[in-house]
Write a protein that holds these residues in place. Structure first.
Motif, PDB file in Angstrom:
ATOM      1  N   THR A  21       0.705  -1.143   0.039  1.00 39.31           N
ATOM      2  CA  THR A  21       0.094   0.218   0.058  1.00 39.31           C
ATOM      3  C   THR A  21       0.844   1.327  -0.154  1.00 39.31           C
ATOM      4  N   GLN A  22       0.315   2.170  -0.705  1.00 41.89           N
ATOM      5  CA  GLN A  22       1.116   3.618  -0.384  1.00 41.89           C
ATOM      6  C   GLN A  22       0.079   4.436  -0.227  1.00 41.89           C
ATOM      7  N   VAL A  23       0.817   5.760   0.357  1.00 36.48           N
ATOM      8  CA  VAL A  23       0.024   6.970   0.349  1.00 36.48           C
ATOM      9  C   VAL A  23       0.755   8.199  -0.026  1.00 36.48           C
ATOM     10  N   GLU A  24       0.348   9.297  -0.278  1.00 38.89           N
ATOM     11  CA  GLU A  24       0.818  10.263  -0.887  1.00 38.89           C
ATOM     12  C   GLU A  24       0.254  11.639  -0.436  1.00 38.89           C
ATOM     13  N   ALA A  39       2.726  16.325  11.573  1.00 36.29           N
ATOM     14  CA  ALA A  39       2.662  17.865  11.068  1.00 36.29           C
ATOM     15  C   ALA A  39       1.289  18.194  11.108  1.00 36.29           C
ATOM     16  N   SER A  40       1.212  19.693  10.785  1.00 35.44           N
ATOM     17  CA  SER A  40      -0.124  20.207  10.548  1.00 35.44           C
ATOM     18  C   SER A  40      -0.638  19.507   9.702  1.00 35.44           C
ATOM     19  N   GLY A  41      -2.240  19.430   9.819  1.00 37.47           N
ATOM     20  CA  GLY A  41      -3.158  18.587   9.101  1.00 37.47           C
ATOM     21  C   GLY A  41      -3.337  17.165   9.752  1.00 37.47           C
ATOM     22  N   GLY A  42      -2.625  16.887  10.704  1.00 36.19           N
ATOM     23  CA  GLY A  42      -2.980  15.519  11.364  1.00 36.19           C
ATOM     24  C   GLY A  42      -1.979  14.475  11.199  1.00 36.19           C
ATOM     25  N   ALA A  43      -2.309  13.295  11.358  1.00 41.59           N
ATOM     26  CA  ALA A  43      -1.591  12.011  11.345  1.00 41.59           C
ATOM     27  C   ALA A  43      -1.538  11.858   9.671  1.00 41.59           C
ATOM     28  N   PHE A  44      -0.260  11.393   9.129  1.00 39.08           N
ATOM     29  CA  PHE A  44      -0.148  10.813   7.969  1.00 39.08           C
ATOM     30  C   PHE A  44       0.286   9.469   7.965  1.00 39.08           C
ATOM     31  N   SER A  45      -0.668   8.412   7.718  1.00 36.46           N
ATOM     32  CA  SER A  45      -0.389   7.241   7.972  1.00 36.46           C
ATOM     33  C   SER A  45      -0.801   6.137   6.731  1.00 36.46           C
ATOM     34  N   ALA A  46      -0.219   5.081   6.817  1.00 34.20           N
ATOM     35  CA  ALA A  46      -0.448   3.702   5.870  1.00 34.20           C
ATOM     36  C   ALA A  46      -0.625   2.430   6.437  1.00 34.20           C
ATOM     37  N   ALA A  47      -1.101   1.472   6.178  1.00 33.42           N
ATOM     38  CA  ALA A  47      -1.364   0.409   6.742  1.00 33.42           C
ATOM     39  C   ALA A  47      -1.468  -0.854   5.609  1.00 33.42           C
ATOM     40  N   VAL A  48      -0.761  -2.138   6.343  1.00 35.90           N
ATOM     41  CA  VAL A  48      -0.645  -3.262   5.438  1.00 35.90           C
ATOM     42  C   VAL A  48      -0.941  -4.293   6.317  1.00 35.90           C
ATOM     43  N   ILE A  49      -1.490  -5.497   5.728  1.00 39.70           N
ATOM     44  CA  ILE A  49      -1.553  -6.672   6.275  1.00 39.70           C
ATOM     45  C   ILE A  49      -0.083  -7.374   6.451  1.00 39.70           C
ATOM     46  N   ALA A  52       2.941 -14.184   5.876  1.00 42.50           N
ATOM     47  CA  ALA A  52       3.443 -15.011   6.363  1.00 42.50           C
ATOM     48  C   ALA A  52       4.794 -15.043   6.943  1.00 42.50           C
ATOM     49  N   SER A  53       5.579 -14.229   6.252  1.00 41.14           N
ATOM     50  CA  SER A  53       6.955 -14.056   6.357  1.00 41.14           C
ATOM     51  C   SER A  53       7.237 -13.264   7.743  1.00 41.14           C
ATOM     52  N   GLY A  54       6.268 -12.513   8.208  1.00 47.16           N
ATOM     53  CA  GLY A  54       6.246 -11.384   9.286  1.00 47.16           C
ATOM     54  C   GLY A  54       7.164 -10.290   9.097  1.00 47.16           C
ATOM     55  N   ALA A  55       7.577 -10.126   7.864  1.00 41.91           N
ATOM     56  CA  ALA A  55       8.309  -8.915   7.392  1.00 41.91           C
ATOM     57  C   ALA A  55       7.624  -7.741   6.399  1.00 41.91           C
ATOM     58  N   VAL A  56       7.785  -6.806   6.608  1.00 37.54           N
ATOM     59  CA  VAL A  56       7.373  -5.785   5.880  1.00 37.54           C
ATOM     60  C   VAL A  56       8.422  -4.543   5.712  1.00 37.54           C
ATOM     61  N   MET A  57       8.534  -4.154   4.289  1.00 38.80           N
ATOM     62  CA  MET A  57       9.476  -3.107   3.853  1.00 38.80           C
ATOM     63  C   MET A  57       8.983  -1.670   4.095  1.00 38.80           C
ATOM     64  N   VAL A  58       9.490  -0.807   4.809  1.00 36.03           N
ATOM     65  CA  VAL A  58       8.798   0.437   5.043  1.00 36.03           C
ATOM     66  C   VAL A  58       9.754   1.208   4.245  1.00 36.03           C
ATOM     67  N   GLU A  59       9.218   2.090   3.214  1.00 31.07           N
ATOM     68  CA  GLU A  59       9.817   3.182   2.505  1.00 31.07           C
ATOM     69  C   GLU A  59       9.078   4.614   2.818  1.00 31.07           C
ATOM     70  N   TYR A 138       6.193  17.623   0.577  1.00 29.71           N
ATOM     71  CA  TYR A 138       5.755  16.162  -0.023  1.00 29.71           C
ATOM     72  C   TYR A 138       6.125  15.083   0.736  1.00 29.71           C
ATOM     73  N   ARG A 139       5.276  14.134   0.993  1.00 28.61           N
ATOM     74  CA  ARG A 139       5.497  13.022   1.819  1.00 28.61           C
ATOM     75  C   ARG A 139       4.812  11.636   1.081  1.00 28.61           C
ATOM     76  N   HIS A 140       5.473  10.572   1.528  1.00 27.82           N
ATOM     77  CA  HIS A 140       5.036   9.573   0.670  1.00 27.82           C
ATOM     78  C   HIS A 140       5.434   8.280   1.631  1.00 27.82           C
ATOM     79  N   ILE A 141       4.612   7.337   1.675  1.00 27.40           N
ATOM     80  CA  ILE A 141       4.875   6.305   2.538  1.00 27.40           C
ATOM     81  C   ILE A 141       4.326   5.053   1.756  1.00 27.40           C
ATOM     82  N   LEU A 142       5.436   4.048   1.481  1.00 30.69           N
ATOM     83  CA  LEU A 142       5.086   2.735   0.918  1.00 30.69           C
ATOM     84  C   LEU A 142       5.314   1.463   1.796  1.00 30.69           C
ATOM     85  N   LEU A 143       4.485   0.671   1.994  1.00 30.72           N
ATOM     86  CA  LEU A 143       4.442  -0.536   3.003  1.00 30.72           C
ATOM     87  C   LEU A 143       4.355  -1.490   1.882  1.00 30.72           C
TER      88      LEU A 143
END
Length: 147
Positions: A21-24, A39-49, A52-59, A138-143
């Motif tokens: 998932t990604q948010v911008e 930051a101003s405007g409130g929380a900026f978040s992304a979520a992913v399930i 099975a590996s128990g690992a997530v790459m956060v960018e 500019y802000r971006h999260i990729l999970l």
């Protein structure tokens, strides 16, 4: 072939699925806080399930600057729906810009040993190192769930 499932682990559709998932955010945001906060405007978040590996790459990526010659800093918090807090914002793994010129920066971090099937939520956190205004254009999260 090696498997990432654990012995005795119940196999569900959520464990077999690898999501991303990604948010911008392209709206200019600011902070004057010297401790990590939204930051101003409130929380900026992304979520992913978590797979099975128990690992997530956060960018993360941010284009940021400061109103003076001080530092504008971006890090993140990670919270699992089962695990609770799995990562806390810190200056060691942060995007740090010194001065008034906009700088685009990014970082990647592999979170491991998460609970398969839980929801991982990552929230960007921001601060400045001393009295000034940090600006985020500019802000971006990729999970990415890792197989």
């Amino acid at each position: 072939m090696a498997t990432h499932l654990r012995a005795g682990q119940k196999i569900t559709a959520a464990l077999l699925t690898v999501e991303s998932t990604q948010v911008e955010d392209t709206t200019t945001r600011t902070t004057t806080s010297t401790s990590y906060t939204n930051a101003s405007g409130g929380a900026f978040s992304a979520a992913v399930i978590v797979p099975a590996s128990g690992a997530v790459m956060v960018e993360m990526r941010a284009t940021q600057r400061n109103s003076t010659t001080n530092n504008t800093i971006t890090s993140w918090n990670g919270v699992g729906s089962v695990s609770g807090s799995v990562y806390s914002a810190n200056d060691v793994a942060a995007l740090i810009v010194n001065g008034t010129q906009n700088q685009p920066l990014d970082l990647s971090y592999r979170l491991q040993n998460l609970v398969p099937g839980e929801t991982l939520t990552v929230t960007m956190q921001h601060k400045v190192n001393t009295a000034s205004t940090g600006t985020y254009d500019y802000r971006h999260i990729l999970l990415v769930g890792m197989p």
